[in-house]
Motif scaffolding. Structure first.
Motif, short mmCIF file in Angstrom:
data_model
loop_
_atom_site.label_atom_id
_atom_site.label_comp_id
_atom_site.label_asym_id
_atom_site.label_seq_id
_atom_site.Cartn_x
_atom_site.Cartn_y
_atom_site.Cartn_z
N GLU A 175 -38.16 -14.43 -29.23
CA GLU A 175 -38.30 -16.11 -28.57
C GLU A 175 -37.85 -16.96 -29.40
OE1 GLU A 175 -41.56 -16.19 -25.68
OE2 GLU A 175 -39.92 -18.13 -25.26
N GLY A 176 -38.77 -16.63 -30.42
CA GLY A 176 -37.87 -17.63 -31.70
C GLY A 176 -36.58 -17.24 -32.22
N LEU A 177 -36.06 -16.26 -31.92
CA LEU A 177 -34.71 -16.46 -32.59
C LEU A 177 -33.59 -16.76 -30.92
CD1 LEU A 177 -35.23 -13.10 -34.12
CD2 LEU A 177 -34.55 -15.38 -35.12
N GLY A 178 -34.56 -16.84 -30.07
CA GLY A 178 -33.51 -17.12 -28.78
C GLY A 178 -33.06 -17.01 -28.01
N ALA A 179 -33.73 -15.24 -28.25
CA ALA A 179 -33.14 -13.91 -27.32
C ALA A 179 -33.48 -14.86 -25.42
CB ALA A 179 -34.10 -13.05 -27.48
N ASP A 180 -32.80 -14.36 -24.37
CA ASP A 180 -33.01 -14.65 -23.29
C ASP A 180 -33.41 -13.88 -22.72
OD1 ASP A 180 -30.87 -17.43 -23.33
OD2 ASP A 180 -29.71 -15.68 -24.29
N LEU A 181 -33.42 -12.81 -23.11
CA LEU A 181 -34.69 -11.09 -22.19
C LEU A 181 -35.11 -10.33 -23.43
CD1 LEU A 181 -33.15 -10.08 -18.65
CD2 LEU A 181 -34.08 -8.50 -20.38
N ILE A 182 -36.09 -9.95 -22.81
CA ILE A 182 -36.89 -8.46 -23.83
C ILE A 182 -36.85 -7.81 -22.50
CG2 ILE A 182 -38.91 -9.47 -23.79
CD1 ILE A 182 -38.60 -8.16 -26.60
N PHE A 183 -35.49 -6.90 -22.95
CA PHE A 183 -36.18 -5.51 -21.93
C PHE A 183 -37.57 -4.37 -22.49
CE2 PHE A 183 -34.23 -1.79 -19.93
CZ PHE A 183 -34.79 -1.04 -18.78
N HIS A 184 -38.55 -4.07 -21.92
CA HIS A 184 -39.40 -3.02 -21.70
C HIS A 184 -39.95 -2.47 -20.90
CE1 HIS A 184 -42.98 -2.55 -24.72
NE2 HIS A 184 -43.77 -2.51 -23.74
#
Lengths: 280, 280
Positions: free
Chosen positions: B83-92
């Motif tokens: 989130e801090g790096l500005g990712a749009d989606l994390i897939f887990h």
């Protein structure tokens, strides 16, 4: 109709079609097209905005002792047929365009590839999965059309698409037959007149087997034995396999208690023919 | 930032993004993110409209005696970093979301997978290629970012993409190191304080080897021997391999006459660490 021999030509067209929001249908073939292929192309034509037919005798799905060199080819006739059916693009690459000398990648499906045709053709389905993966990526097709005549191939490609999350729908299409029941196949051209007449034994035997299953027979061994006996009544026929397998994992079954595939591979005068029926 | 645990959630977002003509970047990770991963995410952020980070400890790339169960995990920290790096989606996803019980498909690359880490980890790169293929299809990414620390993986994924015609650009990114030169790795967390201090021997040895090559040394065996000797000077170090290979086919070379990869895998107090340098 566009004729493309390079991957980049196909991709350039596909990029434009995708940009325009068009739905792309792919019919992967090895050429020498017959009414079986035609039925796939027509189906694609009815369901998609753009229809790509690939026409490529894929060397890596042939074993060292198989018929790669002699596999029948007639690209001009294929073009005419595709154009007549309204295909938008036929992709006809040289093997070197598809496989560079340092090509090392492969795609495969375990378990489903082990039995049936996989037993006598151990590298075949790896070759199929690899070329089909390439074609899916090259064409970015929304739908791809496969004939049920190659039932094991169809099951394997479906599993591969599901497992690897390809964004494509696999459409299985019914077997197209000659008037006397012989399943259409490019390899039928290998048959002598005598062998051609005798080749109907596959369909005769399978018809009898299917009747038994539909009449409620649950003993797979009885069905297999009946089919085997009918085929063996033809002296020119040499059985590679007669199998009754479950339609999910393609594992041999003794009791029929769910969807099954009954498949045969038979040499008629040294020409290997396959045929099958499915009871859902 | 979106958190997705199912393939369908990712695909739904991707479909919309594709419709909007957006460029998608993928950073495939096994989580427990460090500055190495952060550099990939930042690079993706700079080059793409949407950035997807996959955070999945892929079971099929671990051998039976490897550290699947103990592989470090901290999904909350990963989310914060992304989130801090500005990712749009994390897939887990859970492993069961990626691999159904009847999952049978695989993707691999011959030759390039045989040596280096492939020797002691025979199923590893098949597992990597398979999951990466899935992620490419799920995310339809335009670019995917891989660290050069896993140089063999990077070479294999590049070859796979070329061979199978995936519509994706693979971006290799430089190794990120601790101040004392140790390559950043999630597995560094396994190191005791003592082993952590001794682990710098990999970088020291490789630095010496790189100096030799850049100074014009063309005898690969001399380079390998020098690196080996330096690592062996550390009693806690147990070498898995020290190799000088050509950058194309990753085959061991005796004479350095083109681009090379020099790679090492070393156990420090039973923790397996890898590092490398490339001279183009």
């Amino acid at each position: 109709m566009l004729v493309a021999t390079t991957i980049e030509e196909v991709k350039a067209n596909v990029r434009q079609w995708k940009k325009d929001g068009l739905k792309i249908g792919l019919v992967p073939t090895m050429g020498y097209l017959h009414e079986g292929h035609a039925s796939l192309i027509s189906r694609a034509r009815g369901e998609c905005d753009k229809v790509i037919v690939s026409d490529f005798v894929n060397p890596i799905q042939f074993g060292p002792k198989e018929d790669l060199a002699t596999y029948p080819r007639d690209f001009d006739a294929d073009c005419k047929l595709c154009e007549g059916l309204g295909a938008d693009l036929i992709f006809h690459p040289e093997p070197s365009e598809m496989y560079s000398p340092d090509f090392h990648s492969y795609v495969g499906v375990d378990t489903l590839s082990a039995g049936l045709c996989g037993k006598s053709r151990p590298i075949h389905f790896n070759g199929v999965c690899t070329v089909v993966s390439k074609l899916f990526n090259i064409t970015e097709a929304d739908k791809a059309y496969f004939g049920q005549k190659d039932a094991q191939q169809l099951a394997i490609v479906k599993r591969m698409v599901r497992d690897l999350n390809f964004n494509i729908e696999i459409v299985g299409c019914p077997i197209i037959r000659e008037e006397d029941g012989l399943a259409k196949s490019s390899r039928n051209t290998y048959l002598s007149d005598d062998a051609r007449a005798k080749a109907t034994i596959l369909h005769k035997a399978l018809t009898k087997g299917e009747e038994m299953v539909r009449a409620g027979e649950t003993d797979a061994i009885k069905v297999r034995t009946e089919i085997t006996n009918i085929i063996e009544s033809e002296p020119l026929a040499k059985i590679d396999y007669v199998e009754v397998v479950d339609l999910g994992e393609l594992q041999q079954c003794d009791v029929i208690d769910g969807p099954i595939l009954t498949a045969v591979a038979v040499y008629i005068d040294n020409v290997r023919l396959i045929d099958n029926f499915i009871v859902e």
